[in-house]
Scaffold this active site. Structure first.
Site, PDB file in Angstrom:
ATOM      1  N   HIS A  52      26.906  56.126  -5.764  1.00  0.00           N
ATOM      2  CA  HIS A  52      26.770  56.221  -4.129  1.00  0.00           C
ATOM      3  C   HIS A  52      25.848  54.542  -3.938  1.00  0.00           C
ATOM      4  CE1 HIS A  52      27.069  60.499  -2.887  1.00  0.00           C
ATOM      5  NE2 HIS A  52      27.982  59.806  -3.258  1.00  0.00           N
ATOM      6  N   TYR A  67      19.276  62.979   4.205  1.00  0.00           N
ATOM      7  CA  TYR A  67      17.717  63.347   4.350  1.00  0.00           C
ATOM      8  C   TYR A  67      17.388  63.723   5.989  1.00  0.00           C
ATOM      9  CZ  TYR A  67      17.100  62.331  -0.596  1.00  0.00           C
ATOM     10  OH  TYR A  67      17.088  62.198  -2.005  1.00  0.00           O
ATOM     11  N   PRO A  97      10.569  66.999  -5.183  1.00  0.00           N
ATOM     12  CA  PRO A  97      11.952  66.457  -5.377  1.00  0.00           C
ATOM     13  C   PRO A  97      12.747  65.385  -4.486  1.00  0.00           C
ATOM     14  CG  PRO A  97      11.946  68.605  -4.562  1.00  0.00           C
ATOM     15  CD  PRO A  97      10.726  68.442  -4.840  1.00  0.00           C
ATOM     16  N   LYS A 143      13.143  61.777  -8.279  1.00  0.00           N
ATOM     17  CA  LYS A 143      12.484  60.703  -9.462  1.00  0.00           C
ATOM     18  C   LYS A 143      12.144  61.519 -10.621  1.00  0.00           C
ATOM     19  CE  LYS A 143      12.369  57.106  -7.649  1.00  0.00           C
ATOM     20  NZ  LYS A 143      13.617  56.312  -7.765  1.00  0.00           N
ATOM     21  N   TYR A 197      13.953  53.773  -4.472  1.00  0.00           N
ATOM     22  CA  TYR A 197      14.979  55.008  -4.585  1.00  0.00           C
ATOM     23  C   TYR A 197      15.854  54.871  -5.887  1.00  0.00           C
ATOM     24  CZ  TYR A 197      17.877  58.994  -3.133  1.00  0.00           C
ATOM     25  OH  TYR A 197      18.439  60.145  -3.106  1.00  0.00           O
TER      26      TYR A 197
HETATM   27  P1  FAD Z   1      12.301  70.611 -18.288  1.00  0.00           P
HETATM   28  O1  FAD Z   1      13.669  70.278 -17.690  1.00  0.00           O
HETATM   29  O2  FAD Z   1      11.347  71.468 -17.488  1.00  0.00           O
HETATM   30  O3  FAD Z   1      12.513  71.018 -19.853  1.00  0.00           O
HETATM   31  C1  FAD Z   1      11.516  71.562 -20.487  1.00  0.00           C
HETATM   32  C2  FAD Z   1      11.926  72.321 -21.547  1.00  0.00           C
HETATM   33  O4  FAD Z   1      10.999  72.933 -22.523  1.00  0.00           O
HETATM   34  C3  FAD Z   1      12.775  73.477 -21.072  1.00  0.00           C
HETATM   35  O5  FAD Z   1      14.238  73.727 -21.521  1.00  0.00           O
HETATM   36  C4  FAD Z   1      11.783  74.742 -21.281  1.00  0.00           C
HETATM   37  O6  FAD Z   1      12.669  75.990 -21.362  1.00  0.00           O
HETATM   38  C5  FAD Z   1      11.291  74.474 -22.601  1.00  0.00           C
HETATM   39  N1  FAD Z   1      10.046  75.004 -22.950  1.00  0.00           N
HETATM   40  C6  FAD Z   1       9.086  75.365 -22.066  1.00  0.00           C
HETATM   41  N2  FAD Z   1       7.855  75.793 -22.868  1.00  0.00           N
HETATM   42  C7  FAD Z   1       8.489  75.767 -24.343  1.00  0.00           C
HETATM   43  C8  FAD Z   1       7.729  76.192 -25.288  1.00  0.00           C
HETATM   44  N3  FAD Z   1       6.683  76.888 -25.347  1.00  0.00           N
HETATM   45  N4  FAD Z   1       8.425  76.095 -26.528  1.00  0.00           N
HETATM   46  C9  FAD Z   1       9.751  75.648 -26.308  1.00  0.00           C
HETATM   47  N5  FAD Z   1      10.257  75.158 -25.393  1.00  0.00           N
HETATM   48  C10 FAD Z   1       9.734  75.133 -24.220  1.00  0.00           C
HETATM   49  N6  FAD Z   1      14.698  64.960 -10.426  1.00  0.00           N
HETATM   50  C11 FAD Z   1      15.324  63.798 -10.538  1.00  0.00           C
HETATM   51  O7  FAD Z   1      15.322  62.811 -11.224  1.00  0.00           O
HETATM   52  N7  FAD Z   1      16.296  63.979  -9.147  1.00  0.00           N
HETATM   53  C12 FAD Z   1      16.683  64.868  -8.743  1.00  0.00           C
HETATM   54  O8  FAD Z   1      17.377  64.749  -7.637  1.00  0.00           O
HETATM   55  C13 FAD Z   1      15.847  66.196  -8.683  1.00  0.00           C
HETATM   56  N8  FAD Z   1      15.978  67.235  -8.111  1.00  0.00           N
HETATM   57  C14 FAD Z   1      15.473  68.374  -8.443  1.00  0.00           C
HETATM   58  C15 FAD Z   1      15.581  69.594  -7.590  1.00  0.00           C
HETATM   59  C16 FAD Z   1      14.982  70.733  -7.824  1.00  0.00           C
HETATM   60  C17 FAD Z   1      15.403  72.031  -7.187  1.00  0.00           C
HETATM   61  C18 FAD Z   1      14.013  70.628  -8.861  1.00  0.00           C
HETATM   62  C19 FAD Z   1      13.349  71.911  -9.420  1.00  0.00           C
HETATM   63  C20 FAD Z   1      14.033  69.751  -9.942  1.00  0.00           C
HETATM   64  C21 FAD Z   1      14.411  68.334  -9.459  1.00  0.00           C
HETATM   65  N9  FAD Z   1      14.150  67.363 -10.313  1.00  0.00           N
HETATM   66  C22 FAD Z   1      14.958  66.033  -9.967  1.00  0.00           C
HETATM   67  C23 FAD Z   1      13.266  67.172 -11.380  1.00  0.00           C
HETATM   68  C24 FAD Z   1      13.834  67.404 -12.771  1.00  0.00           C
HETATM   69  O9  FAD Z   1      14.724  68.423 -12.659  1.00  0.00           O
HETATM   70  C25 FAD Z   1      12.666  67.590 -13.647  1.00  0.00           C
HETATM   71  O10 FAD Z   1      11.784  66.480 -13.647  1.00  0.00           O
HETATM   72  C26 FAD Z   1      13.428  67.488 -15.051  1.00  0.00           C
HETATM   73  O11 FAD Z   1      13.918  68.642 -15.632  1.00  0.00           O
HETATM   74  C27 FAD Z   1      12.258  67.155 -16.060  1.00  0.00           C
HETATM   75  O12 FAD Z   1      12.716  67.252 -17.500  1.00  0.00           O
HETATM   76  P2  FAD Z   1      11.848  67.813 -18.610  1.00  0.00           P
HETATM   77  O13 FAD Z   1      12.787  67.717 -19.968  1.00  0.00           O
HETATM   78  O14 FAD Z   1      10.739  66.753 -18.676  1.00  0.00           O
HETATM   79  O15 FAD Z   1      11.176  69.114 -18.431  1.00  0.00           O
HETATM   80  C1  PHB Z   2      20.129  67.152  -5.768  1.00  0.00           C
HETATM   81  O1  PHB Z   2      21.168  66.685  -5.298  1.00  0.00           O
HETATM   82  O2  PHB Z   2      19.800  68.120  -6.471  1.00  0.00           O
HETATM   83  C2  PHB Z   2      19.164  66.481  -4.958  1.00  0.00           C
HETATM   84  C3  PHB Z   2      19.328  65.172  -4.354  1.00  0.00           C
HETATM   85  C4  PHB Z   2      18.239  64.253  -4.030  1.00  0.00           C
HETATM   86  C5  PHB Z   2      17.107  64.833  -4.062  1.00  0.00           C
HETATM   87  C6  PHB Z   2      16.750  66.004  -4.537  1.00  0.00           C
HETATM   88  C7  PHB Z   2      17.833  66.869  -5.293  1.00  0.00           C
HETATM   89  O3  PHB Z   2      16.051  64.175  -3.459  1.00  0.00           O
END
Ligand code: FAD
Ligand code: PHB
Length: 389
Positions: free
Chosen positions: A72, A201, A292, A296, A383
Site C-alpha cells: 500500500h 482510520y 495499535p 508499530k 507511519y
Molecule cells: P508476542 O507476540 O506477545 O510473543 C510472545 C510469545 O511469548 C508468545 O508466543 C507467548 O505465548 C510466549 N510466552 C509468554 N510467556 C511465556 C513464558 N513464560 N514462557 C515461554 N513463552 C512465553 N503491531 C504492528 O506492528 N502492526 C499492527 O498492525 C498491529 N496490530 C495489532 C492489533 C492487535 C489487535 C494487537 C493485539 C496487536 C497489534 N500489534 C500490531 C502488536 C503486535 O501484535 C505485537 O507487538 C507483537 O506480537 C509483538 O511480538 P513479540 O514477539 O514481542 O510478542
Molecule cells: C490490522 O490490520 O490488524 C491493523 C492495521 C492497522 C493498525 C492496526 C491493526 O493500525
C-alpha cells in the site's frame, strides 16, 4: 542442555531472532509455553513497514510474503463526513507498507526453523530464568514431563508483555513508564472482500473505527469499545451496524460478510528501561507496548531483534561487547519515537470522553494533517517507519 542463546517466547521477536542467529551460525534454543496451533492462529498485526519486509527477505523467510503481501502507498483519514487520502509513499520518499498478517509471518518463521531441524519447543511449562548477572545464565522449564535446565551465554526475553523475563529482573533495576487508555478495540475478521483500497482510520462522534484487510477475500475491521467490553453483548448485526455508522459515506458501501473471529483488545503504552539486565536482553512486547493505532508493535519487535542479533554476532566474532552494551539505548530511540507516534494517532482519532473541546482539537488536528504538506509528511514518515533512528 547447553546453547549459545536461549530464547524465551516464539512470537515475532523470538522467532525472528532465532532465524537471524541461525543465518549467522549462532546456536539457539527457542521455548514457548503455548502450542504451535495457538501461536500460528493468534490474529494480531497486519501492517509491515518496508524495513520489516526487507529484514524478513534477507532472512530468507519472505517467499510467500513477496507473493501474497499487498503493498500500500497510502492510507485514508476519515472525519467530519469526509475521507481524505494521505499519499504515504509520495510524502515519505517512496517508502511503502505491506499488508500481511502477523499469523503468516509467524507461520513462515516456524516452518523455516523446523525445516532447519533446530530446537523450537512448544508447550513448555513453569519457565524461570536464573543467574542472569553471571556468565552462565540458565533457563529452567518442564517439557514433555521432564524437568530441564538450559545453560546459555545469553538469554533473550521475547516472551511478550505477560512473560516471565521482565519480572525476573530484580526490583529497582528497571524504570517503567505507562499509560492506560479508557478504551479498547473490538476487532473482527470477516469473510468478505475489503470495501476499501487502502486502510481507513475513521474519527466519529460514536468512536473510532478502522478498516483494514488481510487478503482479497478477508477484511479486518475494528471499532472502539470499552476496555472491559463484554464481547457477548456484540452480536454480528450490532458490529456491522456500528461499522456502517462510523465509516459510512455517501456513494460508498461497506460490504458485510460472515464474521470468522472477534475479540476485544485493551490499549496501553508501556516502556521498561533499560532493556538489559546482566546477560538477559528483553525484546519486543516484553519491554514495550504501544496502542495499535500506529501499527508499530510488530515492527518494533523486529527492529529490536535486528539490533540484538547484530550485537550478538559482533560479540561472538570479535569479543566486542560494544553492541550489547549499547543495545538498550539503540532500541529505545526508535521505541520512544513509536510510543509518541502511537499515542498521538490514538489521541487524535479516538473518542476521549464527552468534552466537546477535545473533539474540536482532534478535528482541527485532522484538518491540519490532511491539508498541510509538512504535517502530512510527518505522519507519513512515522507511519512507514523512520529510517533515521
Ligand atoms: P508476542 O507476540 O506477545 O510473543 C510472545 C510469545 O511469548 C508468545 O508466543 C507467548 O505465548 C510466549 N510466552 C509468554 N510467556 C511465556 C513464558 N513464560 N514462557 C515461554 N513463552 C512465553 N503491531 C504492528 O506492528 N502492526 C499492527 O498492525 C498491529 N496490530 C495489532 C492489533 C492487535 C489487535 C494487537 C493485539 C496487536 C497489534 N500489534 C500490531 C502488536 C503486535 O501484535 C505485537 O507487538 C507483537 O506480537 C509483538 O511480538 P513479540 O514477539 O514481542 O510478542
Ligand atoms: C490490522 O490490520 O490488524 C491493523 C492495521 C492497522 C493498525 C492496526 C491493526 O493500525
Amino acid at each position: 542442555m547447553r546453547t549459545q542463546v536461549g530464547i524465551v517466547g516464539a512470537g515475532p521477536a523470538g522467532l525472528t531472532l532465532a532465524r537471524l542467529l541461525e543465518v549467522a551460525g549462532i546456536e539457539s534454543v527457542v521455548i514457548e509455553n503455548r502450542d504451535r496451533d495457538y501461536v500460528e492462529r493468534r490474529i494480531r498485526a497486519g501492517v509491515l513497514e518496508q524495513g520489516t519486509v526487507e529484514l524478513l527477505r534477507e532472512a530468507g523467510v519472505a517467499e510467500r510474503l513477496d507473493r501474497e503481501g499487498i503493498v500500500h502507498h497510502g492510507i485514508h483519514l476519515q472525519f467530519d463526513g469526509e475521507r481524505h487520502h494521505v499519499p504515504l509513499s509520495e510524502l515519505a520518499d517512496g517508502r511503502s507498507i505491506t499488508i500481511y498478517g502477523q499469523t503468516e509471518v509467524v507461520k513462515a518463521l516456524i516452518a523455516a526453523r523446523l525445516a532447519s531441524g533446530l530446537p523450537l519447543l512448544f508447550e513448555v511449562d513453569g519457565v524461570s530464568v536464573h543467574d542472569l548477572d553471571t556468565e552462565r545464565p540458565r533457563i529452567r522449564f518442564a517439557h514433555e514431563g521432564a524437568q530441564l535446565e538450559l545453560e546459555c551465554d545469553a538469554i533473550a526475553g521475547c516472551d511478550g508483555f505477560h512473560g516471565v523475563c521482565r519480572p525476573s529482573i530484580p526490583s529497582g533495576v528497571l524504570r517503567s513508564f505507562e499509560r492506560e487508555y479508557p478504551f479498547g478495540w473490538l476487532g473482527i475478521l470477516a469473510q468478505v472482500a475489503p470495501s476499501i483500497d487502502e486502510l481507513v482510520y475513521a474519527h466519529h462522534e460514536s468512536g473510532f473505527a478502522l478498516l483494514s484487510l488481510r487478503s482479497p477475500e478477508l477484511s479486518r475491521y475494528y471499532v472502539q469499545c470499552r476496555p472491559d467490553e463484554d464481547i457477548g453483548e456484540w452480536s454480528d448485526e450490532r458490529i456491522w451496524e456500528e461499522l456502517q455508522l462510523r465509516t459510512g459515506l455517501a456513494g460508498w458501501t461497506l460490504d458485510e460478510g460472515p464474521i470468522l473471529e472477534k475479540g476485544v483488545t485493551g490499549m496501553r503504552s508501556f516502556v521498561a528501561e533499560p532493556m538489559r539486565y546482566g546477560r538477559l536482553y528483553l525484546a519486543g512486547d516484553a519491554a514495550h507496548i504501544v496502542p495499535p493505532t500506529g501499527a508499530k508493535g510488530l515492527n518494533l519487535a523486529v527492529s529490536d531483534v535486528r539490533i540484538l542479533a547484530e550485537a550478538l554476532v559482533a560479540w561472538y566474532s570479535t569479543g566486542s561487547t560494544t553492541g550489547l552494551d549499547g543495545y538498550s539505548d539503540a532500541c529505545l530511540r526508535r521505541i520512544w519515537r513509536a510510543e509518541h507516534f502511537s499515542w498521538w494517532m490514538t489521541s487524535m482519532l479516538h473518542k476521549l470522553g464527552d468534552d466537546p473541546f477535545d473533539a474540536q482539537l482532534q478535528l482541527s488536528q485532522l484538518r491540519y494533517v490532511t491539508s498541510s504538506y509538512a504535517a502530512a509528511r510527518s505522519l507519513a514518515e512515522n507511519y512507514v517507519g523512520l529510517t533515521t533512528l
